[in-house]
Design a protein around this motif. Structure first.
Motif, short mmCIF file in Angstrom:
data_model
loop_
_atom_site.label_atom_id
_atom_site.label_comp_id
_atom_site.label_asym_id
_atom_site.label_seq_id
_atom_site.Cartn_x
_atom_site.Cartn_y
_atom_site.Cartn_z
N GLY A 3 6.64 7.24 -8.08
CA GLY A 3 7.91 6.85 -8.65
C GLY A 3 8.89 6.22 -7.68
O GLY A 3 10.04 6.00 -8.00
N THR A 4 8.44 5.89 -6.47
CA THR A 4 9.34 5.29 -5.48
C THR A 4 9.06 3.81 -5.38
O THR A 4 7.92 3.41 -5.12
N PRO A 5 10.05 2.94 -5.59
CA PRO A 5 9.81 1.50 -5.45
C PRO A 5 9.28 1.19 -4.05
O PRO A 5 9.80 1.66 -3.06
N LEU A 6 8.23 0.41 -4.02
CA LEU A 6 7.59 0.12 -2.75
C LEU A 6 7.88 -1.30 -2.27
O LEU A 6 7.34 -1.74 -1.27
N GLY A 7 8.71 -2.00 -3.01
CA GLY A 7 8.92 -3.40 -2.66
C GLY A 7 7.83 -4.24 -3.28
O GLY A 7 6.71 -3.80 -3.45
N ALA A 117 -7.63 19.00 4.43
CA ALA A 117 -6.69 18.75 5.53
C ALA A 117 -6.60 17.26 5.83
O ALA A 117 -5.50 16.72 6.04
N GLU A 118 -7.75 16.58 5.84
CA GLU A 118 -7.73 15.13 6.09
C GLU A 118 -7.01 14.39 4.97
O GLU A 118 -6.28 13.42 5.24
N ALA A 119 -7.21 14.83 3.73
CA ALA A 119 -6.53 14.18 2.61
C ALA A 119 -5.02 14.34 2.74
O ALA A 119 -4.26 13.40 2.47
N ARG A 120 -4.58 15.51 3.16
CA ARG A 120 -3.13 15.74 3.31
C ARG A 120 -2.57 14.95 4.49
O ARG A 120 -1.42 14.49 4.44
N GLU A 121 -3.36 14.76 5.52
CA GLU A 121 -2.91 13.94 6.65
C GLU A 121 -2.74 12.48 6.21
O GLU A 121 -1.76 11.82 6.59
N ALA A 126 0.86 7.96 4.47
CA ALA A 126 1.34 7.05 3.44
C ALA A 126 2.82 7.30 3.15
O ALA A 126 3.60 6.35 2.98
N GLU A 127 3.22 8.55 3.08
CA GLU A 127 4.61 8.89 2.84
C GLU A 127 5.49 8.38 3.97
O GLU A 127 6.56 7.79 3.73
N GLU A 128 5.02 8.56 5.18
CA GLU A 128 5.78 8.10 6.36
C GLU A 128 5.97 6.59 6.35
O GLU A 128 7.04 6.08 6.69
N ARG A 129 4.93 5.87 5.91
CA ARG A 129 4.99 4.40 5.90
C ARG A 129 5.60 3.85 4.60
O ARG A 129 5.79 2.64 4.49
N GLY A 130 5.86 4.72 3.63
CA GLY A 130 6.41 4.26 2.36
C GLY A 130 5.45 3.42 1.55
O GLY A 130 5.84 2.46 0.88
N ASN A 336 2.34 6.86 -9.18
CA ASN A 336 0.98 6.74 -8.68
C ASN A 336 0.05 7.45 -9.67
O ASN A 336 0.26 8.62 -9.98
N PRO A 337 -1.00 6.78 -10.20
CA PRO A 337 -1.83 7.43 -11.21
C PRO A 337 -2.61 8.64 -10.70
O PRO A 337 -2.85 9.58 -11.46
N VAL A 338 -3.02 8.63 -9.43
CA VAL A 338 -3.73 9.78 -8.84
C VAL A 338 -3.32 9.88 -7.37
O VAL A 338 -3.65 9.00 -6.57
N THR A 339 -2.60 10.91 -7.02
CA THR A 339 -2.11 11.03 -5.65
C THR A 339 -3.14 11.68 -4.74
O THR A 339 -4.04 12.40 -5.18
N ALA A 340 -2.98 11.45 -3.44
CA ALA A 340 -3.86 12.08 -2.45
C ALA A 340 -3.67 13.59 -2.41
O ALA A 340 -4.60 14.33 -2.09
N LEU A 341 -2.48 14.05 -2.74
CA LEU A 341 -2.25 15.50 -2.77
C LEU A 341 -2.99 16.14 -3.94
O LEU A 341 -3.48 17.28 -3.81
#
Length: 365
Positions: A3-7, A117-121, A126-130, A336-341
């Protein structure tokens, strides 16, 4: 992130340019045709070093650019708007991380990683880079799954007590390749292949897992990794999911048997979309529909095989909806239809199942 505009990537009004890494089963059968069928997306580049697969990609998509390796793709990252990772499982994490660090949104085929753990990393990166990081869990758009969700929303089954899901095949001889490799680095075996689907579906339908029990076997002569696995999930909601994935099933059971306080739903047969894509068919009018003879049945007190219950019209399957949602997320900031979390939560269950089968214990999450 959702739900966050990504540009808006690329040139305004132009389709998003997609680089597809891998042109084996996942890339050629699922991703490339669905990308090409999605408004707002264009398949720009296919990465494969295999000459036959390069010819295949060029024959199917005459305007596509070809690259022998991912480095060629990332060297011109500025010319692309989305990377799709459909290469072998062991490459998912490094390729997705490289794409995100290059400033590109990513779709990764399931399983997104070998560990939660790798999926959460990856999700944190992705969150850090927006940037969008989405996981291709296409079987959320299977016809039977969509139909079952509708029945649950309507309360047609009452309180669900048990969810049985089977993804079974009869393949008495191993086919070989990395999917059936016994090397743990390959992340092969049915637990992580078909198990990624059935576990994800169970969590979407009935919520988080509280406990996991599993049995996993290598049945076929010459097989190196699990080819017959059972997973039992106790959900925090109280529902119990019994999930079967197998390559050694001589008589196939129902795809779904869902038992509730008011009624049950039984559905045989696989969603037709994979078979259609393999045969070269492409999304269009009538896509994902199945004949009335294959509809499941809803009822109580009698087997559907002997005519018990009423036929339940199967909703059309809709794999194209996944990439339509990805395009909308990138262009409009839609969810996002399916998140990494979400994928990490499924990996928690898969890791618990592997431990349960190995140690013969029930694992509490």
């Amino acid at each position: 992130m959702t739900g966050t505009p990504l540009g808006t990537p690329g040139t305004p009004g132009s389709p998003l340019r997609v680089g597809l890494v891998g042109y084996g089963l996942a890339g050629s059968v699922f991703h490339a045709p669905l990308i090409a069928a999605t408004e707002g997306l264009v398949l720009d580049t296919v990465v494969t070093a295999n000459p036959e697969r390069q010819q295949q990609a060029r024959a199917e998509f005459p305007d596509v650019r070809l690259a022998a390796g991912p480095d060629e793709l990332f060297d011109r990252a500025a010319e692309l708007d989305l990377i799709v990772v459909a290469s072998p499982n062991k490459t998912h994490v490094p390729l997705a991380a490289t794409a995100l660090k290059a400033g590109l949104p990513v779709v990764v085929d399931k399983p997104v990683a070998g560990t939660a753990a790798e999926a959460r990393e990856l999700a944190a990166l992705a969150e850090e880079r927006g940037l969008l990081l989405s996981v291709f869990q296409n079987r959320r758009w299977d016809n039977d799954f969509l139909t079952l969700r509708k029945l649950l929303e309507e309360g047609a089954l009452g309180d669900v007590w048990r969810f049985e899901s089977r993804f079974e095949r009869w393949r008495p001889k191993p086919k070989g390749g990395w999917r059936e490799s016994g090397d743990p680095a390959e992340i092969g075996g049915l637990l992580y292949d078909l198990g990624s689907h059935v576990v994800d579906q169970a969590l979407v339908l009935f919520g988080p897992a509280a406990a996991v029990y599993a049995e996993s076997d290598i049945r076929r002569p010459g097989a190196e990794t699990d080819d017959d696995t059972f997973i039992a999930i106790t959900h925090t909601s109280g529902v119990r999911s019994h999930l079967h994935v197998s390559a050694t099933t001589a008589q196939l059971g129902p795809r779904f048997r869902v038992l509730g306080s008011a009624a049950g739903y039984v559905k045989y047969g696989l969603d037709p979309q994979e078979a259609a894509l393999r045969e070269g068919h492409r999304p269009g009018p009538g896509w994902g529909a199945e004949p009335e003879s294959l509809w499941g049945r809803v009822g109580s007190g009698e087997s559907p095989v002997t005519g018990g219950g009423r036929p339940e019209p199967t909703l059309p399957g809709d794999y194209p909806a996944y990439y339509a949602a990805v395009a909308k997320a990138l262009l409009e900031g839609a969810p996002n239809p399916v998140t990494a979390l979400e994928a990490a939560a499924a990996l928690d269950v898969l890791e618990a199942a592997r431990r349960s089968a190995r140690e013969k214990v029930t694992v509490t999450l």
